[in-house]
Enzyme design. Structure first.
Site, PDB file in Angstrom:
ATOM      1  N   GLY A  76     -16.065  -1.230  -3.440  1.00 19.15           N
ATOM      2  CA  GLY A  76     -16.984  -2.338  -3.186  1.00 19.15           C
ATOM      3  C   GLY A  76     -16.432  -3.665  -3.674  1.00 19.15           C
TER       4      GLY A  76
ATOM      5  N   GLY B   5      -3.064   3.227   9.435  1.00 11.77           N
ATOM      6  CA  GLY B   5      -1.950   2.825   8.595  1.00 11.77           C
ATOM      7  C   GLY B   5      -1.041   1.855   9.324  1.00 11.77           C
TER       8      GLY B   5
ATOM      9  N   GLY C 214      -1.675   0.638  12.981  1.00 10.57           N
ATOM     10  CA  GLY C 214      -2.748  -0.277  13.343  1.00 10.57           C
ATOM     11  C   GLY C 214      -4.118   0.376  13.287  1.00 10.57           C
TER      12      GLY C 214
ATOM     13  N   ASP D 295       2.523  -0.427  -2.262  1.00  8.68           N
ATOM     14  CA  ASP D 295       1.363   0.225  -2.877  1.00  8.68           C
ATOM     15  C   ASP D 295       0.222   0.170  -1.868  1.00  8.68           C
ATOM     16  OD1 ASP D 295      -0.865   0.891  -4.373  1.00  8.68           O
ATOM     17  OD2 ASP D 295      -0.395  -0.409  -6.060  1.00  8.68           O
TER      18      ASP D 295
ATOM     19  N   ALA E 172      -6.063  -0.143  -1.963  1.00  2.00           N
ATOM     20  CA  ALA E 172      -6.891  -1.249  -1.435  1.00  2.00           C
ATOM     21  C   ALA E 172      -6.502  -1.704  -0.032  1.00  2.00           C
ATOM     22  CB  ALA E 172      -6.905  -2.454  -2.373  1.00  2.00           C
ATOM     23  N   ALA E 173      -5.581  -0.993   0.631  1.00  2.00           N
ATOM     24  CA  ALA E 173      -5.235  -1.382   2.000  1.00  2.00           C
ATOM     25  C   ALA E 173      -6.461  -1.304   2.910  1.00  2.00           C
ATOM     26  CB  ALA E 173      -4.113  -0.494   2.533  1.00  2.00           C
ATOM     27  N   GLY E 174      -7.174  -0.172   2.845  1.00  2.00           N
ATOM     28  CA  GLY E 174      -8.378  -0.028   3.665  1.00  2.00           C
ATOM     29  C   GLY E 174      -9.474  -0.988   3.262  1.00  2.00           C
ATOM     30  N   ASP E 175      -9.576  -1.263   1.974  1.00  2.00           N
ATOM     31  CA  ASP E 175     -10.601  -2.199   1.501  1.00  2.00           C
ATOM     32  C   ASP E 175     -10.326  -3.607   2.009  1.00  2.00           C
ATOM     33  OD1 ASP E 175     -11.777  -0.100   0.120  1.00  2.00           O
ATOM     34  OD2 ASP E 175     -10.631  -0.511  -1.700  1.00  2.00           O
TER      35      ASP E 175
END
Length: 312
Positions: free
Chosen positions: A40, A221, A224, A245, A248-251
């Site tokens: 969040g 990833g 795309g 790293d 938090a890529a998806g966040d």
């Protein structure tokens, strides 16, 4: 207000090692850091750094980690008046091992995050009703998430649900979701199938559409993202980058998607922009520390456009 993020705030304890240990094995690592995070909080900061007006709803403990997280949120110009303090639970923590390839393995101890109840969120209906979009994840109480989605739906507010960590979800919750943003693994779990390709991802998304979700955006990833809705499907390519790293890529993707949608962008435009934000996030270590600002994203997209023109 623009974006209301309902979700988790954790302190991440990040260990970097060449690889993750096997059962019973001890390894030497290359580094350790305490990093503010939680899905969040990450999504709230991701949107705020792009210029969004963000209000966060969540709960932390009355401890040093909670103090630190509130301070970070305030530094990022996020409205924190609806982040409450638990009398009995500690602030949530996440133990994260990042390997030499930048992949991560995470164990979350949610603590105060799961203390919020449907009654707590119903008391904040007036906050949700003023939002332009609501963003949620699954590091909080599932019944509370369902109540929040129902409130947003009642007021005609679009809901982005990032179904992570993955767990089965009931149709009652899903029918209130406007944009569902699973990765390949999460899409497979929700749809009850194995996802190993883009075709599999589309098949999973079609199953989820039948449960009432309006738009499925499967994040892939480096490949795309895949948009699937009643109008059809569209693969939005990613951007090739060296992953340092993936925390938090998806966040970062979800925060950027919310911001773009509140600015009136089409879904494919919003997803392309969010892909760029995600690509920038994996190029840096940490969770909140990796989240880019708007000028970085605009420069990155301009460079990508220049490169595409040079190849033509």
């Amino acid at each position: 207000m623009s974006i209301v993020v309902i979700g988790s705030l954790n302190m991440d304890m990040v260990v970097r090692a060449e690889r993750a240990p096997e059962a019973g094995e001890t390894l030497f690592g290359q580094g350790f850091a305490l990093s503010p995070g939680g899905k969040g909080a990450n999504q709230a900061v991701a949107a705020a750094r792009l210029g969004a007006d963000v209000t966060m709803i969540g709960r932390v403990g009355k401890d040093a980690f909670g103090n630190g997280l509130l301070e970070i949120m305030q530094q990022e110009q996020i409205h924190t008046e609806y982040i409450s303090r638990s009398e009995s639970q500690a602030t949530g923590v996440a133990s994260i091992v990042v390997d030499g390839a930048g992949e991560n393995r995470i164990i979350v101890v949610p603590g105060a995050n799961v203390e919020m109840t449907p009654e707590d969120i119903e008391a904040l209906e007036f906050v949700i009703a003023q939002a332009r979009i609501v963003v949620m994840q699954l590091e909080t109480d599932l019944a509370m998430c369902g109540a929040a989605a129902a409130i947003a739906s009642r007021h005609g507010i679009p809901v982005i649900l990032n179904p992570a960590p993955a767990r089965p979800l009931g149709d009652e919750l899903l029918r209130h979701v406007t944009y569902l943003t699973p990765n390949e693994t999460e899409a497979g779990i929700l749809a009850g199938i194995t996802v190993e390709s883009i075709d599999d991802a589309e098949r999973a998304a079609r199953i989820l559409l039948q449960k009432g979700v309006q738009h499925i955006i499967v994040t892939l990833g480096s490949k795309g993202a895949l948009i699937v809705n009643a109008a059809g499907s569209l693969h939005v390519p990613g951007f090739p980058v060296h992953a340092v790293d993936t925390v938090a890529a998806g966040d970062s993707f979800n925060g950027a998607l919310a911001w773009q949608l509140t600015r009136g962008k089409t879904l494919d435009e919003a997803v392309r922009f969010a892909n760029a934000v995600g690509a920038l996030a994996v190029g840096k270590a940490g969770a909140i520390s990796s989240l880019p600002r708007l000028d970085e994203v605009e420069q990155f997209l301009q460079q990508a456009a220049d490169a595409e023109r040079g190849e033509q």
